[in-house]
Design an enzyme around this catalytic site. Structure first.
Site, PDB file in Angstrom:
ATOM      1  N   HIS A  65      -2.926   8.587 -11.196  1.00 14.32           N
ATOM      2  CA  HIS A  65      -1.763   7.917 -11.447  1.00 14.32           C
ATOM      3  C   HIS A  65      -1.178   7.362 -10.037  1.00 14.32           C
ATOM      4  CE1 HIS A  65       0.235  11.244 -10.647  1.00 14.32           C
ATOM      5  NE2 HIS A  65       1.376  10.700 -10.163  1.00 14.32           N
ATOM      6  N   HIS A  67      -0.150   4.988  -3.658  1.00 19.16           N
ATOM      7  CA  HIS A  67      -1.320   5.830  -3.631  1.00 19.16           C
ATOM      8  C   HIS A  67      -1.599   6.499  -4.775  1.00 19.16           C
ATOM      9  CE1 HIS A  67       1.832   8.626  -3.102  1.00 19.16           C
ATOM     10  NE2 HIS A  67       1.116   9.732  -3.287  1.00 19.16           N
TER      11      HIS A  67
END
Ligand code: ATP
Ligand code: MG
Length: 168
Positions: free
Chosen positions: A40, A122
């Site tokens: 995620h 990220h």
């Protein structure tokens, strides 16, 4: 009851599986790879949140920018102090940063203290990673998020599980 919550974007299943495949090819022996179903991109970590704060955040999620976010995950990064290996982007990812700012603002209005650290979009690939080698194959994944999820993070003997609480 308080819950540990965060707002995030999630790759679709085929992208998550492609990332998993590429990660295995490049680093077959990571000590703590993020489970594939947990991949995620965190927009805002909320931490321990009360039920009324969660209701406030859930209601406010409907006002977050709903444009589809899409950019290339084309960069590998490493944070040595946190021993985190991640998949990032060299693109400006402005829409993503704006959304992260909106999420932080929503959290603040709910009375939740959020980190003031600069947002770096990220996807964590692995933790407890010490001086990883660079990738053999440079990444090039198209990341498209269809919505924003509010997840609770639950730690038990089996490890960390994320449970979706709300989605917009
Ligand atoms: P574990 O901590 O057991 O390795 P995890 O990091 O996947 O598991 P959480 O710690 O609940 O699970 O974190 C959920 C998400 O929020 C992750 O993307 C994590 O990087 C991020 N996060 C956690 N703590 C913070 C923090 N203090 N500041 C910013 N982001 C955080
Ligand atoms: Mg953590």
């Amino acid at each position: 009851m308080v819950k540990r919550l965060f707002l995030a974007l999630t790759p679709d299943t085929s992208t998550a599986l492609a990332i998993e495949h590429w990660r295995k090819q490049n680093w077959p022996q990571l000590s703590r790879p993020t489970p594939t179903q947990n991949l995620h991109l965190t927009l805002c970590f909320l931490g321990d949140v009360t039920e009324s704060q969660q209701r406030f955040v859930t209601a406010g999620m409907h006002d977050l920018s709903s444009e589809k976010i899409t950019f290339n995950l084309n960069d590998v990064g490493y944070w040595p102090t946190q021993e985190i290996l991640y998949l990032g982007t060299t693109e400006a990812a402005g829409a993503c940063s704006n959304l992260a700012r909106e999420c932080a603002s929503l959290a603040a209005r709910a009375g939740i203290k959020v980190s003031q650290r600069t947002f770096v979009p990220h996807i964590t690939l692995a933790r407890r990673c010490v001086n990883p080698a660079g990738p053999l194959l440079e990444p090039d994944f198209r990341f498209t998020a269809d919505g924003i999820s509010l997840y609770s993070s639950i730690l038990d003997k089996a490890g960390v599980r994320y449970v979706e609480q709300a989605w917009v």
